[in-house]
Design a protein around this motif. Structure first.
Motif, PDB file in Angstrom:
ATOM      1  N   MET A   1     108.045  60.626 -56.345  1.00  0.00           N
ATOM      2  CA  MET A   1     109.468  60.757 -56.628  1.00  0.00           C
ATOM      3  C   MET A   1     110.014  60.684 -57.908  1.00  0.00           C
ATOM      4  SD  MET A   1     112.262  59.612 -53.864  1.00  0.00           S
ATOM      5  CE  MET A   1     112.553  58.214 -53.758  1.00  0.00           C
ATOM      6  N   PRO A   2     110.403  61.658 -58.916  1.00  0.00           N
ATOM      7  CA  PRO A   2     110.469  61.306 -60.490  1.00  0.00           C
ATOM      8  C   PRO A   2     111.429  59.924 -60.296  1.00  0.00           C
ATOM      9  CG  PRO A   2     111.935  63.137 -59.715  1.00  0.00           C
ATOM     10  CD  PRO A   2     111.433  62.409 -58.542  1.00  0.00           C
ATOM     11  N   GLU A   3     110.860  59.321 -61.892  1.00  0.00           N
ATOM     12  CA  GLU A   3     111.770  57.787 -61.953  1.00  0.00           C
ATOM     13  C   GLU A   3     113.016  58.141 -62.111  1.00  0.00           C
ATOM     14  OE1 GLU A   3     110.983  55.086 -66.173  1.00  0.00           O
ATOM     15  OE2 GLU A   3     109.898  57.353 -65.664  1.00  0.00           O
ATOM     16  N   ILE A   4     113.633  57.111 -61.572  1.00  0.00           N
ATOM     17  CA  ILE A   4     115.151  57.276 -62.093  1.00  0.00           C
ATOM     18  C   ILE A   4     115.493  57.107 -63.218  1.00  0.00           C
ATOM     19  CG2 ILE A   4     117.244  55.817 -60.825  1.00  0.00           C
ATOM     20  CD1 ILE A   4     116.554  54.255 -59.014  1.00  0.00           C
ATOM     21  N   CYS A   5     116.619  58.230 -63.494  1.00  0.00           N
ATOM     22  CA  CYS A   5     117.420  57.824 -65.094  1.00  0.00           C
ATOM     23  C   CYS A   5     119.026  57.584 -64.941  1.00  0.00           C
ATOM     24  CB  CYS A   5     117.076  59.048 -65.763  1.00  0.00           C
ATOM     25  SG  CYS A   5     117.521  59.320 -66.910  1.00  0.00           S
ATOM     26  N   PRO A   6     119.486  57.038 -64.948  1.00  0.00           N
ATOM     27  CA  PRO A   6     121.080  56.868 -65.726  1.00  0.00           C
ATOM     28  C   PRO A   6     121.501  58.140 -66.361  1.00  0.00           C
ATOM     29  CG  PRO A   6     120.510  55.013 -66.841  1.00  0.00           C
ATOM     30  CD  PRO A   6     118.707  55.836 -66.181  1.00  0.00           C
ATOM     31  N   VAL A   7     122.641  58.353 -66.206  1.00  0.00           N
ATOM     32  CA  VAL A   7     123.123  59.724 -66.562  1.00  0.00           C
ATOM     33  C   VAL A   7     123.075  59.319 -68.467  1.00  0.00           C
ATOM     34  CG1 VAL A   7     124.910  60.905 -66.916  1.00  0.00           C
ATOM     35  CG2 VAL A   7     124.215  60.530 -64.626  1.00  0.00           C
ATOM     36  N   ASP A   8     123.755  58.374 -69.436  1.00  0.00           N
ATOM     37  CA  ASP A   8     123.996  58.656 -70.378  1.00  0.00           C
ATOM     38  C   ASP A   8     122.199  57.983 -71.311  1.00  0.00           C
ATOM     39  OD1 ASP A   8     123.371  56.029 -69.600  1.00  0.00           O
ATOM     40  OD2 ASP A   8     124.577  54.970 -70.676  1.00  0.00           O
ATOM     41  N   ARG A   9     121.316  58.707 -70.787  1.00  0.00           N
ATOM     42  CA  ARG A   9     119.840  58.352 -70.643  1.00  0.00           C
ATOM     43  C   ARG A   9     118.924  59.409 -70.550  1.00  0.00           C
ATOM     44  NH1 ARG A   9     119.012  53.416 -72.057  1.00  0.00           N
ATOM     45  NH2 ARG A   9     117.211  53.522 -73.575  1.00  0.00           N
ATOM     46  N   LEU A  10     119.687  60.360 -70.363  1.00  0.00           N
ATOM     47  CA  LEU A  10     119.310  61.384 -69.906  1.00  0.00           C
ATOM     48  C   LEU A  10     118.854  62.549 -70.969  1.00  0.00           C
ATOM     49  CD1 LEU A  10     121.148  63.188 -66.545  1.00  0.00           C
ATOM     50  CD2 LEU A  10     118.972  62.758 -66.868  1.00  0.00           C
ATOM     51  N   GLN A  11     119.614  62.506 -72.249  1.00  0.00           N
ATOM     52  CA  GLN A  11     119.199  62.938 -73.552  1.00  0.00           C
ATOM     53  C   GLN A  11     117.839  63.337 -74.056  1.00  0.00           C
ATOM     54  OE1 GLN A  11     120.416  64.889 -76.151  1.00  0.00           O
ATOM     55  NE2 GLN A  11     122.652  64.948 -75.477  1.00  0.00           N
ATOM     56  N   GLU A  12     116.751  61.483 -73.995  1.00  0.00           N
ATOM     57  CA  GLU A  12     116.069  61.471 -74.555  1.00  0.00           C
ATOM     58  C   GLU A  12     115.136  62.075 -73.406  1.00  0.00           C
ATOM     59  OE1 GLU A  12     116.256  56.876 -73.702  1.00  0.00           O
ATOM     60  OE2 GLU A  12     118.585  56.969 -74.540  1.00  0.00           O
ATOM     61  N   ARG A  13     115.478  62.449 -72.384  1.00  0.00           N
ATOM     62  CA  ARG A  13     113.880  62.814 -71.690  1.00  0.00           C
ATOM     63  C   ARG A  13     113.727  64.644 -71.042  1.00  0.00           C
ATOM     64  NH1 ARG A  13     113.550  58.886 -66.846  1.00  0.00           N
ATOM     65  NH2 ARG A  13     114.008  57.374 -68.433  1.00  0.00           N
ATOM     66  N   ALA A  14     114.550  65.419 -72.238  1.00  0.00           N
ATOM     67  CA  ALA A  14     114.095  67.042 -71.643  1.00  0.00           C
ATOM     68  C   ALA A  14     113.140  67.239 -71.537  1.00  0.00           C
ATOM     69  CB  ALA A  14     114.457  67.050 -73.797  1.00  0.00           C
ATOM     70  N   ASP A  15     113.432  68.474 -70.553  1.00  0.00           N
ATOM     71  CA  ASP A  15     112.222  68.789 -69.868  1.00  0.00           C
ATOM     72  C   ASP A  15     111.648  68.102 -69.212  1.00  0.00           C
ATOM     73  OD1 ASP A  15     112.851  70.992 -71.520  1.00  0.00           O
ATOM     74  OD2 ASP A  15     112.072  70.420 -73.159  1.00  0.00           O
ATOM     75  N   ARG A  16     111.723  66.893 -68.509  1.00  0.00           N
ATOM     76  CA  ARG A  16     111.363  65.950 -67.550  1.00  0.00           C
ATOM     77  C   ARG A  16     112.292  66.062 -66.611  1.00  0.00           C
ATOM     78  NH1 ARG A  16     109.963  61.640 -71.434  1.00  0.00           N
ATOM     79  NH2 ARG A  16     109.676  60.379 -69.287  1.00  0.00           N
ATOM     80  N   GLU A  17     110.622  65.722 -65.383  1.00  0.00           N
ATOM     81  CA  GLU A  17     111.695  65.758 -63.427  1.00  0.00           C
ATOM     82  C   GLU A  17     112.863  64.839 -63.822  1.00  0.00           C
ATOM     83  OE1 GLU A  17     110.872  67.530 -60.792  1.00  0.00           O
ATOM     84  OE2 GLU A  17     111.474  68.675 -62.843  1.00  0.00           O
ATOM     85  N   VAL A  18     113.388  64.254 -63.409  1.00  0.00           N
ATOM     86  CA  VAL A  18     114.385  63.219 -63.012  1.00  0.00           C
ATOM     87  C   VAL A  18     114.223  62.542 -61.614  1.00  0.00           C
ATOM     88  CG1 VAL A  18     115.318  62.405 -65.360  1.00  0.00           C
ATOM     89  CG2 VAL A  18     116.554  63.817 -63.937  1.00  0.00           C
ATOM     90  N   LEU A  19     115.270  61.579 -61.421  1.00  0.00           N
ATOM     91  CA  LEU A  19     116.019  61.747 -60.276  1.00  0.00           C
ATOM     92  C   LEU A  19     117.644  60.846 -60.030  1.00  0.00           C
ATOM     93  CD1 LEU A  19     116.416  60.368 -57.335  1.00  0.00           C
ATOM     94  CD2 LEU A  19     114.818  58.665 -57.161  1.00  0.00           C
ATOM     95  N   LEU A  20     118.384  61.354 -59.476  1.00  0.00           N
ATOM     96  CA  LEU A  20     119.930  60.370 -60.340  1.00  0.00           C
ATOM     97  C   LEU A  20     120.212  60.032 -58.717  1.00  0.00           C
ATOM     98  CD1 LEU A  20     121.104  64.173 -62.371  1.00  0.00           C
ATOM     99  CD2 LEU A  20     119.964  61.754 -62.959  1.00  0.00           C
ATOM    100  N   ARG A  21     121.317  59.433 -59.439  1.00  0.00           N
ATOM    101  CA  ARG A  21     121.586  58.623 -57.759  1.00  0.00           C
ATOM    102  C   ARG A  21     122.716  58.521 -58.136  1.00  0.00           C
ATOM    103  NH1 ARG A  21     117.641  54.066 -56.337  1.00  0.00           N
ATOM    104  NH2 ARG A  21     115.778  55.200 -55.021  1.00  0.00           N
ATOM    105  N   GLY A  22     124.268  58.655 -57.356  1.00  0.00           N
ATOM    106  CA  GLY A  22     125.719  58.860 -58.032  1.00  0.00           C
ATOM    107  C   GLY A  22     126.546  58.958 -57.192  1.00  0.00           C
ATOM    108  N   TRP A  23     127.647  59.621 -57.194  1.00  0.00           N
ATOM    109  CA  TRP A  23     128.421  60.514 -56.447  1.00  0.00           C
ATOM    110  C   TRP A  23     128.692  61.474 -57.235  1.00  0.00           C
ATOM    111  CZ3 TRP A  23     128.408  55.484 -57.682  1.00  0.00           C
ATOM    112  CH2 TRP A  23     128.275  54.279 -57.260  1.00  0.00           C
TER     113      TRP A  23
END
Ligand code: 4AD
Ligand code: MG
Length: 439
Positions: A1-23
């Motif tokens: 599974m990709p790394e968990i990323c908070p929404v406010d840090r997504l900018q730093e992960r351009a073009d990367r795979e991420v895992l988001l957790r939320g509602w």
């Protein structure tokens, strides 16, 4: 599974795979494209699914997953200037962790009664969320600014045997075999003992007033931060307050600008909060109020006679005459608390000031304190306060008494003004008022 990323840090992960957790905030489908707006507490992000890429089963799920369900999303971060927050996520996988029941707060308009009844859920809404983030920043700034100036945090009790700010609005509770205890109205009296021990201290905690007040500016439970400084006179106290409040506002502007903007706050009014703040003697304040009341141009403004306390409309009117917070100084001693030092040149007024925020009113109250034991004892008696309960407080004037001053800033009032909230009840997660104790 990709790394968990908070929404406010997504900018730093351009073009990367991420895992988001939320509602799930919202979902919608438009032809072959589906959208899910996910919120994770740090922000909202739009996740975009293409039917041909994710398959029918997942795509159809987008239609069925109810608002506020908890989910995990996997996808690719796409930096896109047009997206809110500058990023969106190309959705690849969606897992529903808990499918929410039909959510009571919908995008349509709800009245304040309904929202307050659902306060435990309302705090998820974006404007409430922004407001409470501003609150958290004010709370952090209020303490860290003082820590940076060498103040020691000195925690004072909530259950007390005596009244600090008058006896009319005390919450009383039974205290074992010792009779009655009262929920504290202010930590000030106790913090004065810390001031004599450490020089510069503050207490910070919940305070209680059983005020039968229905205004938008009163809570029965509110948070107050109260600095107290040894060898500080009246003017030192004002100088400290203007630096303090300006420092807090500056930090909120720096760190919570986006939240303030989302709340529609006029940022220019906050940028102007720099020392020095104007000083308006009470006498002049009365004259200003009376001139304005006589002119008939200020609706609802009643005239004042010397000796009366300012009411909310007076404070609002006066504070509007200035472009930044204003100190109203030297109130008649008889409308203020027993511990305030009288002006030696004019004993009928106290060496005190209230700080009024523009268009709002009092956010800070403070004064120089009586440091002479005999005078303090006289004042206690005049106010009909029980000598025994205050014995320890008088003691502080027996062993190396020094002039000292301090003030109390109501956190909710400060947040209300900084964030531009009209009602105090939204500036705290669970407001306690005359009519409300649920949830
Ligand atoms: O002016 P107050 O009553 O002053 C004191 O309690 C002093 N002992 C403070 C001190 O000198 N250490 O209250 C201080 C501040 C007010 O300016 C206001 O911001 C807030 O506390 N406050 C309230 N906030 C919400 N609801 C209420 N019922 C409040 N009463 C006071
Ligand atoms: Mg006050």
């Amino acid at each position: 599974m990709p790394e968990i990323c908070p929404v406010d840090r997504l900018q730093e992960r351009a073009d990367r795979e991420v895992l988001l957790r939320g509602w799930v905030r919202t979902t919608r489908r438009k032809g072959k494209i589906g959208f899910l707006v996910l919120r994770d507490g740090t922000g909202d992000v739009q996740c975009v699914a293409v039917r041909s890429e994710v398959g029918d089963a997942l795509f159809d799920l987008l239609d069925r997953v109810p608002q506020e369900s908890s989910v995990e999303v996997e996808g690719t971060v796409r930096v896109d200037a047009r997206a809110p927050g500058g990023v969106e996520v190309g959705l690849r996988a969606l897992r529903v962790l808990h499918e929410a029941e039909p959510y009571p707060i919908t995008p349509k308009e709800h009245g304040p009664e309904f929202l307050m009844e659902h306060r435990h859920l309302w705090v998820r809404s974006s404007l409430q969320h922004a407001l409470l983030r501003v609150r958290a920043e004010v709370v952090a700034a209020a303490q860290e600014w003082l820590n940076g100036e060498g103040f020691i945090r000195y925690d004072t009790p909530i259950l007390t045997p005596c009244a600090c700010e008058g006896t009319s609005d005390l919450f009383e509770t039974k205290y074992f075999d010792l009779g009655s205890a009262f929920l504290t109205q202010s930590g000030q009296l106790y913090v004065e003992s810390g001031m004599m021990a450490f020089g510069k201290v503050y207490c910070f905690g919940p305070t209680f007033r059983s005020e039968k007040s229905k205004t938008r500016r009163h809570l029965t439970e509110f948070w107050m931060i109260e600095p107290e400084v040894a060898f500080a006179g009246f003017e030192d106290n004002l100088a400290l307050q203007e630096r303090y409040f300006s420092g807090i506002v500056r930090r909120v502007l720096e760190r919570r600008r986006a939240d303030l903007a989302a709340l529609g706050r006029d940022l220019a009014a906050l940028e102007r909060v720099t020392p020095p703040f104007p000083r308006l003697p009470y006498d002049d304040a009365v004259a200003m109020v009376n001139a304005a009341a006589a002119s008939g141009k200020e609706e609802g403004l009643t005239p004042l006679s010397w000796g009366e306390d300012l009411g909310a409309p007076h404070e609002v009117f006066l504070s509007r005459q200035f472009d930044r917070p204003v100190f109203v100084t030297r109130y008649p001693a008889k409308v203020k608390a027993f511990y305030m030092q009288p002006d030696p040149a004019r004993p009928e007024v106290a060496l005190c000031a209230d700080l009024l925020a523009p268009g709002y009113g009092e956010i800070i109250g403070g004064s120089e304190r009586i440091h002479d034991r005999a005078l303090l004892e006289r004042r206690l008696a005049e106010h009909g306060l029980p000598a025994e309960a205050f014995r320890w407080y008088v003691d502080l004037r027996r062993y190396g008494s020094v002039p000292h001053s301090g003030f109390g800033m109501g956190i909710e009032r400060a947040v209300a003004w900084i964030a531009g909230a009209t009602h105090l009840r939204e500036t705290i997660p669970f407001a306690r008022t005359l009519y409300k104790i649920y949830p």
